[in-house]
Design an enzyme around this catalytic site. Structure first.
Site, PDB file in Angstrom:
ATOM      1  N   ASP A 109       5.753   1.656   8.964  1.00 23.77           N
ATOM      2  CA  ASP A 109       5.553   0.542   9.883  1.00 23.77           C
ATOM      3  C   ASP A 109       6.812  -0.330   9.821  1.00 23.77           C
ATOM      4  O   ASP A 109       7.826   0.001  10.436  1.00 23.77           O
ATOM      5  CB  ASP A 109       4.302  -0.196   9.384  1.00 23.77           C
ATOM      6  CG  ASP A 109       3.625  -1.024  10.446  1.00 23.77           C
ATOM      7  OD1 ASP A 109       4.322  -1.779  11.122  1.00 23.77           O
ATOM      8  OD2 ASP A 109       2.394  -0.937  10.588  1.00 23.77           O
ATOM      9  N   VAL A 159      -4.170   1.485  14.428  1.00 23.76           N
ATOM     10  CA  VAL A 159      -4.763   2.811  14.265  1.00 23.76           C
ATOM     11  C   VAL A 159      -5.498   2.981  12.930  1.00 23.76           C
ATOM     12  O   VAL A 159      -5.098   2.416  11.909  1.00 23.76           O
ATOM     13  CB  VAL A 159      -3.709   3.939  14.414  1.00 23.76           C
ATOM     14  CG1 VAL A 159      -3.205   4.015  15.834  1.00 23.76           C
ATOM     15  CG2 VAL A 159      -2.543   3.755  13.444  1.00 23.76           C
ATOM     16  N   ASP A 165      -6.789   2.809   7.182  1.00 22.39           N
ATOM     17  CA  ASP A 165      -7.972   1.952   7.147  1.00 22.39           C
ATOM     18  C   ASP A 165      -7.833   0.679   7.980  1.00 22.39           C
ATOM     19  O   ASP A 165      -6.746   0.272   8.355  1.00 22.39           O
ATOM     20  CB  ASP A 165      -8.241   1.519   5.703  1.00 22.39           C
ATOM     21  CG  ASP A 165      -7.232   0.462   5.222  1.00 22.39           C
ATOM     22  OD1 ASP A 165      -6.012   0.699   5.378  1.00 22.39           O
ATOM     23  OD2 ASP A 165      -7.657  -0.596   4.731  1.00 22.39           O
TER      24      ASP A 165
HETATM   25  C1  PRP Z   1       0.231   1.144   4.425  1.00 24.45           C
HETATM   26  C2  PRP Z   1       0.814   2.546   4.423  1.00 24.45           C
HETATM   27  C3  PRP Z   1       2.188   2.335   3.852  1.00 24.45           C
HETATM   28  C4  PRP Z   1       2.558   0.944   4.313  1.00 24.45           C
HETATM   29  C5  PRP Z   1       3.454   1.043   5.490  1.00 24.45           C
HETATM   30  O1  PRP Z   1      -0.314   0.885   3.168  1.00 24.45           O
HETATM   31  O2  PRP Z   1       0.063   3.423   3.641  1.00 24.45           O
HETATM   32  O3  PRP Z   1       2.185   2.373   2.440  1.00 24.45           O
HETATM   33  O4  PRP Z   1       1.344   0.295   4.700  1.00 24.45           O
HETATM   34  O5  PRP Z   1       3.792  -0.228   5.942  1.00 24.45           O
HETATM   35  P1  PRP Z   1       5.280  -0.796   5.912  1.00 24.45           P
HETATM   36  O6  PRP Z   1       6.163   0.257   6.519  1.00 24.45           O
HETATM   37  O7  PRP Z   1       5.181  -2.017   6.783  1.00 24.45           O
HETATM   38  O8  PRP Z   1       5.635  -1.127   4.507  1.00 24.45           O
HETATM   39  P2  PRP Z   1      -1.320  -0.324   2.880  1.00 24.45           P
HETATM   40  O9  PRP Z   1      -0.568  -1.454   2.251  1.00 24.45           O
HETATM   41  O10 PRP Z   1      -2.098  -0.645   4.111  1.00 24.45           O
HETATM   42  O11 PRP Z   1      -2.255   0.276   1.765  1.00 24.45           O
HETATM   43  P3  PRP Z   1      -3.177   1.600   1.790  1.00 24.45           P
HETATM   44  O12 PRP Z   1      -2.239   2.790   1.810  1.00 24.45           O
HETATM   45  O13 PRP Z   1      -3.960   1.529   0.527  1.00 24.45           O
HETATM   46  O14 PRP Z   1      -4.039   1.542   3.032  1.00 24.45           O
END
Ligand code: PRP
Length: 188
Positions: A109, A159, A165
């Site tokens: 992201d 998404v 999640d």
């Molecule tokens: C999500 C995903 C990545 C991160 C990406 O994790 O799994 O690790 O965000 O976002 P970024 O590019 O902005 O850093 P999240 O923190 O939602 O935790 P999860 O994997 O436990 O859902």
């Protein structure tokens, strides 16, 4: 496995990537990885929790004797995340000196998480460090970070599913969908 007409799917606005499309892309990526890492010691590192579904499918699509590890990171809410503060919650349990590390993520992201992880792991003596992500959301990027492997580029939509999640829910959906605003903004 639940069907895409199951009750939980009523919380989606639309399905963005179907389970069939995912399976095909994961299989293709697995073959590519097997080819690229032929004769090398490959360690696949899954980042908890979002990557678990993708990770478990991808590792079974790679025809090599891969090793696996998991790491977990956290960020203190969206504001902190964009400032780049990422905290290590669970570290590797093995020495990665001389290994070819492939970080497996569900989504890139802002790029902050992977930027942090790449930097962190680069101090551990790995022979190489690459990134495989299921989804890439380039519109949201805040740092210059490019995944080495990705399956789908997606628009800036909320998404869920296939590991992703909303408030810890919907990770169990077999497809990837756009969450209905009714779920996260019921007043709207
Ligand atoms: C999500 C995903 C990545 C991160 C990406 O994790 O799994 O690790 O965000 O976002 P970024 O590019 O902005 O850093 P999240 O923190 O939602 O935790 P999860 O994997 O436990 O859902």
């Amino acid at each position: 496995m639940i069907e895409n007409n199951a009750k939980i799917y009523e919380d989606l606005k639309s399905i963005l990537v179907t389970r069939e499309e995912i399976a095909e892309a994961v299989d293709k990526l697995g073959k590519q990885i097997a080819q690229d890492y032929q004769g090398k010691e490959l360690l696949m590192v899954g980042i908890l929790k979002g990557s678990v579904v993708f990770f478990s499918d991808l590792m079974r699509a790679v025809d090599l004797p891969v090793k696996t590890e998991f790491m977990a990171v956290s960020s203190y809410g969206a504001a902190t995340k964009t400032s780049g503060v990422v905290n290590l919650v669970k570290d590797l349990t093995v020495d990665i000196t001389g290994m070819h590390v492939l970080i497996v993520e569900d989504i890139v992201d802002s790029g902050m998480t992977l930027s942090y992880l790449k930097k962190y792991l680069s101090t551990r003596g790995a022979a190489s460090i690459k990134i495989a992500t299921l989804l890439d959301k380039p519109e949201r990027r805040r740092v210059d970070l490019q995944a080495d492997y990705f399956c789908f580029t997606i628009p800036d939509e909320f998404v869920v599913g296939y590991g992703l999640d909303y408030a810890e829910k919907y990770r169990n959906l077999p497809d990837i969908g756009v969450l209905s605003p009714r779920v996260y903004a019921p007043e709207a």
